[in-house]
Design an enzyme around this catalytic site. Sequence first.
Site, PDB file in Angstrom:
ATOM      1  N   ARG A 228       0.859  -1.184   0.000  1.00 20.96           N
ATOM      2  CA  ARG A 228       0.000   0.000   0.000  1.00 20.96           C
ATOM      3  C   ARG A 228       0.895   1.234   0.000  1.00 20.96           C
ATOM      4  O   ARG A 228       1.984   1.244   0.584  1.00 20.96           O
ATOM      5  CB  ARG A 228      -0.912   0.025   1.231  1.00 20.96           C
ATOM      6  N   GLU A 257      -3.664   7.834  -4.355  1.00 14.38           N
ATOM      7  CA  GLU A 257      -4.062   7.360  -5.687  1.00 14.38           C
ATOM      8  C   GLU A 257      -5.394   7.979  -6.112  1.00 14.38           C
ATOM      9  O   GLU A 257      -6.286   8.165  -5.289  1.00 14.38           O
ATOM     10  CB  GLU A 257      -4.180   5.834  -5.659  1.00 14.38           C
ATOM     11  N   HIS A 275      -1.321   0.595  -9.681  1.00 17.82           N
ATOM     12  CA  HIS A 275      -1.937  -0.322  -8.715  1.00 17.82           C
ATOM     13  C   HIS A 275      -2.584  -1.518  -9.429  1.00 17.82           C
ATOM     14  O   HIS A 275      -3.769  -1.815  -9.257  1.00 17.82           O
ATOM     15  CB  HIS A 275      -2.985   0.413  -7.873  1.00 17.82           C
TER      16      HIS A 275
END
Length: 311
Positions: A228, A257, A275
């Site tokens: 993360r 993000e 991601h």
Amino acid sequence: MDELPLVLVHVLPPFEIPFKGRLQSRFQLIDSSDSTFSPHASVLLCVGPAPVSSDTLRHLPSLQCIVGSSAGVDHIDLEECRRRGITVTNAGSSFCEDGADFAIGLLIDVLRRISAADRYVRAGLWPMKGDYPLGSKLGGKRVGIVGLGKIGSEIAKRLVAFGCRIAYNSRNKKSSVSFPYYANICNLAANSDILIICCALTKETHHLIDKDVMTALGKEGVIINVGRGGLINEKELVQCLVQGQIRGAGLDVFENEPDVPKELFELENVVLSPHKAIATLESLASLQELIVGNLEAFFSNKPLLSPINLD
């Protein structure tokens, strides 16, 4: 004909359910914002990182189970779930192999400068400037894995095949693992050429990788993050990369993000990905089976397939 079991669906754009038709053939899907059904629902399907806060849970007084679709569960208030006795599932092992493959891909890309060399050729610079600078081999490198869970273990398995020397940091030392264990993350960094970050994001691991860790890793060090974004202090990472305090980075995740620090766009020693480390056709098919299996297990009063430990 019996009425289909009710499943509340909690999803935020741009995420969606790719197998919605299959679910609708087995369950009655209702949006979690529907105040008519939400007080009576016993299960919530959480798609992607849609936040499940204590306030969200307050509006779901009958909730018994949250079926998640992601590996990480940092978007769910686990303390409130624990307090209320709500069980939570995640993606289990659906993403492990593909996430591990991607981490290795990022690492090789950074070390061998594959993406940067591709840009060099496409820009027509090869005939003008000659051979592209040399990269570095993966074999023999000391790799510190931060989080030796399911994905971390798969990463280790792959790195052993490359002849790398593995060490790790985790919440606890694993008796079944022969790799050297470092309880202190700076000590792990100081004894590694590469850090691969794949642990869960919690209050304790937020900004686990900071300037002190990067300084310990050193100027020849490489950081790969498939966990993360919040696991790394992003501002300090950017600073270290710009100032040449570490060699490079491969990043699939970011703190805010989809916003990515613009300074990273100019760095040839950084490989960026939106991601997508775990996203393949095969992993999503596996996730589909797992989600359906967890929902059917819940309504059949059978053991869930991928419950997480809330203790």
